[in-house]
Write a protein that holds these residues in place. Structure first.
Motif, PDB file in Angstrom:
ATOM      1  N   GLU A   1       6.468   7.276   5.477  1.00 39.80           N
ATOM      2  CA  GLU A   1       6.267   6.910   6.961  1.00 39.80           C
ATOM      3  C   GLU A   1       5.541   4.783   6.185  1.00 39.80           C
ATOM      4  O   GLU A   1       5.178   4.049   6.834  1.00 39.80           O
ATOM      5  N   LEU A   2       6.200   4.729   4.959  1.00 39.84           N
ATOM      6  CA  LEU A   2       5.585   3.264   4.263  1.00 39.84           C
ATOM      7  C   LEU A   2       6.953   2.513   4.866  1.00 39.84           C
ATOM      8  O   LEU A   2       8.441   2.796   4.625  1.00 39.84           O
ATOM      9  N   PRO A   3       7.624   1.660   5.164  1.00 44.85           N
ATOM     10  CA  PRO A   3       8.557   0.371   4.935  1.00 44.85           C
ATOM     11  C   PRO A   3       8.984   0.545   3.918  1.00 44.85           C
ATOM     12  O   PRO A   3       9.144   0.359   3.281  1.00 44.85           O
ATOM     13  N   PRO A   4      10.493   0.172   4.337  1.00 41.50           N
ATOM     14  CA  PRO A   4      11.547   0.126   3.285  1.00 41.50           C
ATOM     15  C   PRO A   4      10.839  -0.737   2.121  1.00 41.50           C
ATOM     16  O   PRO A   4       9.499  -2.184   2.410  1.00 41.50           O
ATOM     17  N   ALA A   5      10.882  -0.533   0.993  1.00 43.66           N
ATOM     18  CA  ALA A   5       9.964  -0.808  -0.415  1.00 43.66           C
ATOM     19  C   ALA A   5      10.083  -2.506  -0.666  1.00 43.66           C
ATOM     20  O   ALA A   5       8.904  -3.061  -1.116  1.00 43.66           O
ATOM     21  N   SER A   6      11.422  -2.809  -0.487  1.00 42.46           N
ATOM     22  CA  SER A   6      11.617  -4.424  -1.192  1.00 42.46           C
ATOM     23  C   SER A   6      10.961  -4.895   0.601  1.00 42.46           C
ATOM     24  O   SER A   6      10.574  -6.313  -0.377  1.00 42.46           O
ATOM     25  N   ASP A   7      11.104  -4.734   1.517  1.00 41.95           N
ATOM     26  CA  ASP A   7      10.570  -5.449   2.574  1.00 41.95           C
ATOM     27  C   ASP A   7       9.260  -5.327   2.477  1.00 41.95           C
ATOM     28  O   ASP A   7       8.616  -6.988   2.530  1.00 41.95           O
ATOM     29  N   THR A   8       8.181  -4.854   2.630  1.00 43.48           N
ATOM     30  CA  THR A   8       7.565  -4.588   1.425  1.00 43.48           C
ATOM     31  C   THR A   8       6.415  -5.198   0.432  1.00 43.48           C
ATOM     32  O   THR A   8       5.669  -6.515   0.949  1.00 43.48           O
ATOM     33  N   ASP A   9       7.162  -5.447  -0.742  1.00 44.63           N
ATOM     34  CA  ASP A   9       7.264  -6.319  -1.241  1.00 44.63           C
ATOM     35  C   ASP A   9       7.565  -7.212  -1.233  1.00 44.63           C
ATOM     36  O   ASP A   9       6.447  -8.437  -1.522  1.00 44.63           O
ATOM     37  N   TYR A  10       8.323  -7.892  -0.576  1.00 45.44           N
ATOM     38  CA  TYR A  10       8.178  -9.493  -0.140  1.00 45.44           C
ATOM     39  C   TYR A  10       7.945 -10.194   0.732  1.00 45.44           C
ATOM     40  O   TYR A  10       6.829 -10.898   0.273  1.00 45.44           O
ATOM     41  N   THR A  11       7.225  -9.468   1.417  1.00 48.42           N
ATOM     42  CA  THR A  11       5.828 -10.158   2.465  1.00 48.42           C
ATOM     43  C   THR A  11       4.583  -9.934   1.889  1.00 48.42           C
ATOM     44  O   THR A  11       3.965 -11.269   2.058  1.00 48.42           O
ATOM     45  N   ARG A  12       4.219  -8.428   0.926  1.00 49.96           N
ATOM     46  CA  ARG A  12       2.756  -9.280   0.173  1.00 49.96           C
ATOM     47  C   ARG A  12       2.549  -9.652  -0.650  1.00 49.96           C
ATOM     48  O   ARG A  12       2.354 -10.690  -0.674  1.00 49.96           O
ATOM     49  N   HIS A  13       4.454 -10.644  -1.245  1.00 49.09           N
ATOM     50  CA  HIS A  13       4.347 -11.368  -2.354  1.00 49.09           C
ATOM     51  C   HIS A  13       4.687 -12.366  -2.017  1.00 49.09           C
ATOM     52  O   HIS A  13       3.555 -14.160  -2.159  1.00 49.09           O
ATOM     53  N   ALA A  14       5.413 -12.577  -0.543  1.00 54.84           N
ATOM     54  CA  ALA A  14       5.125 -14.738  -0.360  1.00 54.84           C
ATOM     55  C   ALA A  14       4.280 -14.608   0.806  1.00 54.84           C
ATOM     56  O   ALA A  14       3.676 -15.876   0.412  1.00 54.84           O
ATOM     57  N   SER A  15       3.558 -13.523   1.241  1.00 52.97           N
ATOM     58  CA  SER A  15       2.073 -14.146   1.759  1.00 52.97           C
ATOM     59  C   SER A  15       0.176 -14.443   0.322  1.00 52.97           C
ATOM     60  O   SER A  15       0.197 -15.411   0.550  1.00 52.97           O
ATOM     61  N   ARG A  16       0.891 -13.952  -0.542  1.00 50.60           N
ATOM     62  CA  ARG A  16       0.376 -13.914  -2.168  1.00 50.60           C
ATOM     63  C   ARG A  16       0.040 -15.473  -2.182  1.00 50.60           C
ATOM     64  O   ARG A  16      -0.484 -16.617  -2.463  1.00 50.60           O
ATOM     65  N   ILE A  17       1.893 -15.845  -2.476  1.00 50.52           N
ATOM     66  CA  ILE A  17       2.027 -17.256  -2.759  1.00 50.52           C
ATOM     67  C   ILE A  17       2.260 -18.293  -1.678  1.00 50.52           C
ATOM     68  O   ILE A  17       1.596 -19.473  -2.421  1.00 50.52           O
ATOM     69  N   LEU A  18       2.683 -18.153  -0.929  1.00 51.56           N
ATOM     70  CA  LEU A  18       2.606 -19.433  -0.152  1.00 51.56           C
ATOM     71  C   LEU A  18       0.735 -19.702   0.370  1.00 51.56           C
ATOM     72  O   LEU A  18       0.834 -20.478   0.396  1.00 51.56           O
TER      73      LEU A  18
END
Length: 241
Positions: A121-138
């Motif tokens: 049910e989870l999105p692809p791990a790489s996409d999930t990680d990038y989105t989460r980390h990008a949101s926090r950093i930005l």
């Protein structure tokens, strides 16, 4: 899949880790915590896809941890693990929105099926990680752009490798880290040049993160095609019109 296991009994915790590592989907990363408070701290940096937690723990119980984690958006998927087979526990678990309720000792086949279903049910791990980390950093950069930011500084704050952050910026923004940071600073400088006319250009440069006025002017011109002073005059003329 990132998985966090929380249990206040060390021997049971290690037993759970051993079993779950054996049956979890390939590529699953497992972290652990010995109580709810520690679990919340781990979540802040780890941001697990799913947390498996005991209910009866000191200071905070599993349900209280889940509610706090949801409020802070640290994790959204939980499995309750307990030795108590009582309706009240089931009802509370459903109320806080857990995925499932499993009794100790856990059944390997049962937990394997459950984790496999969640993983699908989870999105692809790489996409999930990038989105989460990008949101926090930005978000961090929007607040702290006036500081002496660097890839090394961000990597320490976010507990991520500098090379990963550099790659993330290219993927999410199409820019390098430095270009994105300069863009934020120059946009803020443009606003201040118009709204704070009593302040000198060098003072505004310092306010947006540039200690050297010559470097500020150089970067400003590179991004806008004009110097800070010329930009202020041009904006003043437009305002008078």
């Amino acid at each position: 899949m990132r998985l966090l296991i929380v249990d206040d009994e060390p021997l049971i915790l290690q037993g759970l880790i051993k079993v779950i590592r054996k049956v979890a989907p390939g590529g699953t990363e497992i972290r652990e915590a010995l109580n709810a408070l520690e679990g919340l701290e781990v979540m802040k940096n780890y941001m697990p896809d799913i947390t498996i937690t005991d209910v009866n723990m000191p200071e905070k119980n599993g349900f209280e941890m889940i509610e706090e984690a949801r409020e802070q958006e640290l994790c959204s998927r939980f499995i309750i693990l307990t030795g108590y087979d009582e309706f009240e526990y089931v009802r509370t678990a459903l109320r806080v929105g857990v995925i499932d309720y499993i009794l100790k000792p856990i059944d390997q086949e049962e937990i394997a099926i459950l984790l496999e279903r969640i993983n699908k049910e989870l999105p692809p791990a790489s996409d999930t990680d990038y989105t989460r980390h990008a949101s926090r950093i930005l978000a961090y950069m929007q607040v702290h752009f006036r500081k002496d930011l660097s890839l090394d500084h961000i990597s320490q704050i976010m507990n991520l490798h500098p090379n990963y952050i550099s790659s993330l910026f290219k993927k999410e923004t199409g820019q390098t880290f430095v270009n994105y940071l300069n863009g934020i600073r120059i946009d803020e400088a443009k606003k201040l040049l118009v709204s704070e006319r009593d302040l000198s250009v060098s003072s505004i440069g310092e306010m947006v993160g540039y200690d050297n006025k010559h470097y500020f002017a150089k970067v400003f011109k590179r991004y806008t095609g004009t110097t800070p002073g010329e930009y202020r005059k041009s904006a003043s003329g437009e305002a008078d019109c």
